[in-house]
Each structure stands twice: as C-alpha cells, then as structure tokens.
Motif scaffolding. Structure first.
Motif, short mmCIF file in Angstrom:
data_model
loop_
_atom_site.label_atom_id
_atom_site.label_comp_id
_atom_site.label_asym_id
_atom_site.label_seq_id
_atom_site.Cartn_x
_atom_site.Cartn_y
_atom_site.Cartn_z
N SER A 13 0.90 -1.33 -0.03
CA SER A 13 -0.09 0.01 -0.01
C SER A 13 0.93 1.35 0.04
N ALA A 16 2.05 1.69 -3.59
CA ALA A 16 1.03 2.35 -4.32
C ALA A 16 0.72 3.48 -4.12
N TYR A 20 1.61 5.69 -7.54
CA TYR A 20 0.15 5.90 -8.12
C TYR A 20 -0.63 7.01 -7.36
N SER A 23 -3.13 4.27 -2.08
CA SER A 23 -2.71 3.41 -1.46
C SER A 23 -3.80 2.27 -1.95
N PHE A 26 -2.86 -1.11 -4.38
CA PHE A 26 -1.96 -2.13 -4.06
C PHE A 26 -2.18 -3.47 -4.71
#
Length: 215
Positions: A13, A16, A20, A23, A26
C-alpha cells in the motif's frame, strides 16, 4: 513496466501510494507479481510495477487557486497550458471539480517520444495511444503546438504518459484485455486491470463504463 526492489519498511500500500498517489491500488502490484499474501514482501524482493496513471484526491473546494496549486504540485509550474492538459484529461476544463473526486495526472516530464510519419494526425495518435481521439488536445498542449495545427512528418513529439481508456460496449473484461494485450498471461492482465479500476467483480461491467488499461 517498472522494476522495483523492496526496501526496509515497504508495504504494497505504501508503494502504491508513492507510485500512483492512491494506496488502494496495491492489489494491482500484488496481482502483477502473483503474490499470494500482499502483506508479506521481503527486503530485496524484485517487483514489477505496472504503469498506472497517477491519481490525485481533491480535498477541498474547486477554485482558480486550487487548480494552480495542483499544477504546481505535480508539474512544478503554474503554466496555463500545463494546467489545461490535466483538465482536458479529466473533462474538467469547463466543469467544476467536486470535492472528493479523483483526478488522473498525466506524465509530461521524462516520457516517451514519437516520430511522426506521413498522414499521422493528432486525433489518430490520441486514439492509438489513449483510446480517445478527443485527447488530441493533450498531445498538442504537451508539445506546444498552436491550436488547429498538425505535426509535420519527421517531427518528434513528446508522448504524455497516460493509460489507454475504453468504454464498455457489450464485451467482457476478458475480451477487452485480450484485445488490449493479446492472449499471453491473460489472467494476470485481467487481475491488474480489475485492480486498477477498483473492480471487485470482473463480471459486473455496465454499458459505457470507462475502463483504464495499465501499461
């Protein structure tokens, strides 16, 4: 696809969130790497990170100042053309951004390049790269092309980083993924796409739903 080596203190998470901006993405990393338990990763482990367009959660009311701050945060500038680029991607150039909305933030820095060949119009390139001819303006803005002009053959264009999109029109996620990626490792692709689009059930797509396809 980006290679990443797990460091001390890493969680999926957390990775991610860093890669990105969200989270909750993930599971896309877990499915790409066939991790049976996403809570168990080891220092030094090599992961493949699919490219998912960065997300931004709108935490306050929309305003001119708020949009400038978003542009400055992600692109280090208040340039109006850069701001218009992400506004066009999200369809908010002439529409209010609702508090709590998630925005897609295209990459405009260290991205790919493309040499134009005879007959390639911006709309053609936008359809090929992003699945949406209307995003031709994004390419034009990223390359500082005057409105209404087309690139000349041989011209090298910046290719903004942005996932392809496609509206559901009767197919299944499996058939859509096969069209996008081919038959190889299809189950993995389906899992990554489902995670990137927050789909809990791959069999419950609805007509005209927009699906984003990680690279």
């Amino acid at each position: 696809m980006k290679k990443y080596e797990v460091r001390a203190g890493d969680t999926l998470s957390g990775i991610a969130e860093r890669e990105y901006g969200d989270s909750r993405l993930f599971p896309a990393i877990a499915r790409q790497n066939h991790l049976a338990d996403p809570d168990r990763i080891d220092v030094g482990q090599q992961l493949l990170l699919p490219y998912i367009t960065r997300r931004h959660l709108v935490g306050g009311p929309d305003s001119t100042a708020a949009r400038k701050e978003i542009t400055r945060r992600y692109y280090g500038t208040e340039d109006v053309d850069v701001q218009l680029t992400w506004e066009v991607v999200n369809g908010v150039a002439q529409r209010e951004i609702q508090q709590g909305a998630w925005l897609l933030m295209p990459e405009l820095g260290d991205v790919g390049h493309h040499t134009v060949v005879e007959g390639e119009l911006l709309a053609v390139l936008a359809g090929r790269w992003y699945g949406d001819e209307h995003l031709a303006l994004v390419i034009a803005l990223a390359n500082r092309l005057p409105v209404g002009t087309e690139p000349a053959p041989g011209q090298v264009l910046v290719q903004p980083g942005l996932n392809r999109r496609r509206a559901v029109s009767g197919g299944t996620l499996r058939t859509m993924c096969r069209d996008e990626y081919g038959p190889a490792d299809l189950d993995t692709r389906i899992g990554v796409v489902a995670a990137a689009n927050y789909l809990s059930n791959v069999d419950t797509l609805f007509s005209r739903q927009v699906i984003h396809f990680p690279s």
